[in-house]
Design an enzyme around this catalytic site. Structure first.
Site, PDB file in Angstrom:
ATOM      1  N   GLU A  32       0.821  -1.218   0.000  1.00  0.00           N
ATOM      2  CA  GLU A  32       0.000   0.000   0.000  1.00  0.00           C
ATOM      3  C   GLU A  32       0.850   1.261   0.000  1.00  0.00           C
ATOM      4  OE1 GLU A  32      -3.111   0.135  -1.220  1.00  0.00           O
ATOM      5  OE2 GLU A  32      -3.522  -1.381   0.275  1.00  0.00           O
ATOM      6  N   ASP A  35       2.673   2.461  -5.124  1.00  0.00           N
ATOM      7  CA  ASP A  35       2.623   2.658  -6.582  1.00  0.00           C
ATOM      8  C   ASP A  35       3.355   3.915  -7.033  1.00  0.00           C
ATOM      9  OD1 ASP A  35       0.619   4.044  -5.251  1.00  0.00           O
ATOM     10  OD2 ASP A  35      -0.881   3.790  -6.811  1.00  0.00           O
ATOM     11  N   SER A 124     -12.671   0.099  -6.634  1.00  0.00           N
ATOM     12  CA  SER A 124     -12.437   0.437  -8.049  1.00  0.00           C
ATOM     13  C   SER A 124     -13.629   0.244  -8.968  1.00  0.00           C
ATOM     14  CB  SER A 124     -11.240  -0.342  -8.599  1.00  0.00           C
ATOM     15  OG  SER A 124     -10.090   0.042  -7.929  1.00  0.00           O
ATOM     16  N   SER A 126     -15.025   2.648 -10.538  1.00  0.00           N
ATOM     17  CA  SER A 126     -14.814   3.515 -11.710  1.00  0.00           C
ATOM     18  C   SER A 126     -13.895   2.847 -12.733  1.00  0.00           C
ATOM     19  CB  SER A 126     -14.249   4.876 -11.291  1.00  0.00           C
ATOM     20  OG  SER A 126     -13.030   4.728 -10.600  1.00  0.00           O
ATOM     21  N   ASP A 170      -5.304   0.139 -10.545  1.00  0.00           N
ATOM     22  CA  ASP A 170      -6.706  -0.288 -10.563  1.00  0.00           C
ATOM     23  C   ASP A 170      -7.109  -0.828 -11.932  1.00  0.00           C
ATOM     24  OD1 ASP A 170      -6.604   0.690  -8.036  1.00  0.00           O
ATOM     25  OD2 ASP A 170      -7.980   2.365  -8.358  1.00  0.00           O
ATOM     26  N   TYR A 220      -3.233  12.187   0.956  1.00  0.00           N
ATOM     27  CA  TYR A 220      -2.544  11.429  -0.091  1.00  0.00           C
ATOM     28  C   TYR A 220      -1.452  12.296  -0.719  1.00  0.00           C
ATOM     29  CZ  TYR A 220      -2.024   8.681  -4.424  1.00  0.00           C
ATOM     30  OH  TYR A 220      -1.532   7.950  -5.474  1.00  0.00           O
TER      31      TYR A 220
END
Length: 388
Positions: A32, A35, A124, A126, A170, A220
């Site tokens: 986590e 990425d 996810s 979307s 995703d 984030y």
């Protein structure tokens, strides 16, 4: 489900659907906030997802209908499109816009969407809609895209048409997912390995905290900046492009270069978590689910203490899971500050787990979570060929 969807399509459009597709949602099993640090993540497709039925029309119109939303849209074939408010149909319109701008000749289509992924849960939905739409258009109009092309196109729609600054994990997971396999993906190179992940007597429990994730975006961006600060400090003596270019042993030798204690905590999580993904792949491949579970708990603890992106809701799920002998491991999954946790739960004990975690959580938090069980499923495909 498929039979019912076909009946609904006939009811709405007065004709039968010509094509049927499915694209899953995803969870990230471990890895986590890695990425954007050039490291490894380990997502898998789940058995919840987005169903799409289509049929051509002679009117040069795209008609969008959903069994999940009341909003509908009929829009003429044109040379470009723009986002319309915050409506669900922006996702397929964005995909159509990309196909047309890249020179593909499309014709009118009637679309019926149905999704069983909880919206806004971090699973996810979307990406699932984007990928199933792009896969369908590529199939119907023989556009010649590879699966990886469709992943990149779908990510571009999310970034540029929808306006959400997501990474590629995703879309990649929902396109390339394989039954009983986790994808160990290098987010920098897009190289990946499908790791055998037969869960045996276990199922994947998905626990939606039902907490809105309002803080996630600002925090984030803050974490991304903190990681960049750590990288810049290490680059004084190391020739690296990402934090994940080094392992934990190398990091220990050079961590004195990071003088801000908060930034040091963030970097420590990233480098140790990246190593955990490699260990998790070995544990899964050798069917050592106890070890995999231990790594899940270690990941959660690190996200709580070092990266500070958890929260009382997600911690409550992990806390309860540790007391239940039928749970091998649990952790938050996704950006954090709400959203979902996952747990490896013995299949025959799932109903008891769902009841007990709901009671424990509700007593502590004041409202109930939603608990689902899933297997590791296949990626996007024709509905009659996807084993769901």
């Amino acid at each position: 489900m498929k039979h019912t969807l076909h009946q609904e399509f006939i009811k709405i459009f007065n004709k039968e659907a010509d094509n049927a597709y499915f694209s899953p949602g995803r969870v990230n099993l471990i890895g986590e906030h890695i990425d954007y640090n050039g490291g490894l993540v380990m997502p898998c497709a789940i058995t919840f997802g987005t169903y799409l039925l289509t049929s051509p029309n002679e009117d040069g119109v795209f008609r969008f209908r959903s069994l999940n939303f009341d909003e509908k849209q009929d829009i003429a074939l044109q040379s470009s499109y723009e986002k319309v408010g915050e409506n669900w149909f922006n996702f397929p319109i964005g995909v159509i816009d990309s196909f047309i701008k890249e020179g593909h000749e499309l014709k009118g289509l009637d679309f019926l969407f149905y999704g069983d992924i909880p919206i806004g849960s971090g699973l996810s939905s979307s990406a699932s809609i984007e990928v199933v739409t792009s896969f369908a258009l590529n199939d119907i109009f023989n556009s010649g895209y590879s699966k990886l092309d469709l992943v990149k196109l779908s990510k571009s729609v999310e970034n540029n048409f929808i306006g959400v600054n997501c990474g590629i994990m995703d879309q990649f997971a929902v396109a390339f997912g394989e039954k009983n396999k986790a994808l160990m993906l290098n987010c920098d190179t897009l190289d990946y390995e499908a790791v055998d992940s037969n869960l045996g007597e276990y199922v994947l429990a998905i626990i939606n905290t039902n907490k809105p994730r309002k803080l996630a975006e600002s925090k984030y961006n803050e974490r991304v900046e903190e990681c960049q600060t750590a990288l810049t400090a290490l680059q004084q003596e190391l020739d690296i492009n990402y934090l994940c270019d080094i392992d934990a042993d190398t990091f220990k030798k050079y961590q004195h270069l990071i003088t801000n204690p908060v930034v040091l905590k963030r970097a420590t999580h990233v480098i140790e978590e990246n190593d955990r993904v490699k260990l998790a792949a070995k544990a899964l491949a050798s069917n050592n689910l106890d070890e995999f579970g231990r790594l899940m708990y270690a990941s959660h603890d690190s996200l709580r203490d070092l990266y500070e992106v958890s929260g009382v809701e997600l911690d409550t799920v992990a806390e309860y899971s540790k007391t239940n002998p039928n749970v091998a491991g649990a952790r938050m999954t996704g950006a954090g500050f709400g959203g979902c946790a996952i747990a490896l739960v013995k299949g025959d004990a799932f109903e008891d787990f769902a009841k007990e975690v709901t009671e424990y959580y509700t007593q502590k938090i004041g409202y109930a979570p939603s608990v689902y069980n899933s297997l590791i499923g296949n990626g996007v495909g024709l509905l009659n060929q996807v084993a769901i």
